[in-house]
Design an enzyme around this catalytic site. Structure first.
Site, PDB file in Angstrom:
ATOM      1  N   ASN A 175     -10.197   3.657   0.085  1.00 44.86           N
ATOM      2  CA  ASN A 175      -9.658   2.810   1.229  1.00 44.86           C
ATOM      3  C   ASN A 175      -8.267   2.860   1.158  1.00 44.86           C
ATOM      4  OD1 ASN A 175      -9.962   0.145   3.013  1.00 44.86           O
ATOM      5  ND2 ASN A 175     -10.512   2.008   3.923  1.00 44.86           N
ATOM      6  N   HIS A 221      -4.239   2.497   1.246  1.00 44.27           N
ATOM      7  CA  HIS A 221      -3.144   2.033   2.088  1.00 44.27           C
ATOM      8  C   HIS A 221      -1.813   2.246   1.308  1.00 44.27           C
ATOM      9  CE1 HIS A 221      -2.950  -1.379  -0.415  1.00 44.27           C
ATOM     10  NE2 HIS A 221      -4.391  -1.435  -0.305  1.00 44.27           N
ATOM     11  N   GLY A 231       0.057   0.574  -0.168  1.00 45.71           N
ATOM     12  CA  GLY A 231       0.382   0.062  -1.633  1.00 45.71           C
ATOM     13  C   GLY A 231      -0.115   1.199  -2.660  1.00 45.71           C
ATOM     14  N   HIS A 232      -1.290   1.714  -2.192  1.00 46.01           N
ATOM     15  CA  HIS A 232      -1.585   2.894  -3.257  1.00 46.01           C
ATOM     16  C   HIS A 232      -0.734   3.945  -3.332  1.00 46.01           C
ATOM     17  CE1 HIS A 232      -5.987   0.966  -1.879  1.00 46.01           C
ATOM     18  NE2 HIS A 232      -5.822   1.008  -3.038  1.00 46.01           N
ATOM     19  N   LEU A 268      -0.644  -5.954   1.057  1.00 44.00           N
ATOM     20  CA  LEU A 268      -1.787  -4.790   1.766  1.00 44.00           C
ATOM     21  C   LEU A 268      -2.865  -4.904   0.581  1.00 44.00           C
ATOM     22  CD1 LEU A 268       0.759  -1.815   2.613  1.00 44.00           C
ATOM     23  CD2 LEU A 268       0.015  -3.940   4.054  1.00 44.00           C
TER      24      LEU A 268
END
Ligand code: PAF
Length: 282
Positions: free
Chosen positions: A32, A34, A36-37, A185
């Site tokens: 999932n 976003h 940030g990842h 996030l």
């Protein structure tokens, strides 16, 4: 970008990179994805020759009343995002591939720093994290692994475990990615209703206000209480609002660099955030 779902497939895909002694950067995630990842993947690309991302929703780090079953699983969309950002290899194993059919007899338990903050409200959570991360490190054998500073306590747990067990890799912490309004996030932000999403940035705003008060000489316990009051007035159900040193030692006063930590529920979703406050002696 290649995707592998088995350990055997992953080893085959990494064989030539390992033989050529290319450096392997690893970003473990639960998917999932976003921004940030993606910022972790970008950092990994800067520092390493080959970047591996894992997506695995790890059952053993969820408590019985937590959101394991409902945790958003968005593999297709995640793969596109990873390919766009230049990830080389996605490892997306099943629970069976990671844990097999046998009864697991081994856990990795980090003591002390797992008893506070999220460790109090999520008993066993960090054992599940430390165990799966150790397994993933052994499977991927990276030179460097990248973790977000939003989960600061998790990062400290992984640093401690890596040091204590002489795991042969470096750990890099990457700063929190925030929405324009300051909300950190998180995959769990997707659970927020529109109205809750409007309220959610109050966490970061209260942390910034706290930082300013501390640096203007306000007492630490007063500042922590102010954060609690602000969050309660905004409709949050507080799990914790606390201060520790960056290495999670307890602090009574603001006489050194400290971290402020918040976990609070807004309806169902539980949000966490943190902020470093530098001590500037005068
Ligand atoms: O931070 C996460 O997403 C997870 O705790 C991790 C590190 C991937 C382990 O399952």
């Amino acid at each position: 970008m290649k995707t592998e779902t088995t350990i055997q497939g992953l080893n085959a895909a990494l064989a030539s990179a390992r033989l050529a002694r290319k450096t392997i950067g690893f970003v473990p995630t639960m998917g999932n994805l976003h921004e940030g990842h993606l910022s972790l993947v970008r950092e990994a690309k800067k520092l390493c020759d080959v970047v591996v991302v894992s997506i695995f929703v790890n059952p053993i780090q969820f408590g019985p009343n937590e959101d394991y079953d409902n945790y958003p699983r968005t593999l297709e969309a995640d793969s596109h995002l990873l390919a766009d950002v230049g990830c080389d290899l996605l490892f997306a194993p099943t629970v069976q591939q990671m844990y097999g059919d046998h009864v697991r007899k081994t856990s990795v338990v980090v003591s002390g720093i797992t008893d506070l903050l999220c460790g109090q409200s999520r008993p066993g959570h960090f054992d599940g994290v430390a165990t799966v991360v150790t397994k993933l490190f052994n499977i991927v054998q990276p030179n460097t692994a990248f973790f977000g500073q939003k989960d600061w306590q998790q990062l400290e747990v992984i640093r401690a475990m890596t040091r204590d067990l002489n795991l042969p890799l470096d750990i890099v912490g990457v700063p929190i990615a925030r929405a324009e309004d300051g909300l950190a996030l998180s995959s769990r932000n997707g659970y927020l209703t529109e109205q809750q999403r409007q309220q959610a940035p109050v966490i970061y705003q209260s942390l910034l206000a706290a930082k300013q008060s501390l640096q203007s000489g306000e007492d630490l316990s007063v500042v922590l209480q102010n954060i609690r009051d602000t969050l309660q007035q905004a409709g949050f159900e507080i799990d914790y609002v606390e201060a520790y040193t960056p290495h999670l030692q307890s602090v009574q006063q603001f006489n050194q660099d400290i971290m402020l930590f918040v976990a609070a529920k807004l309806g169902q979703p539980r949000l966490i955030d943190n902020l470093l406050v530098k001590y500037i002696p005068n």
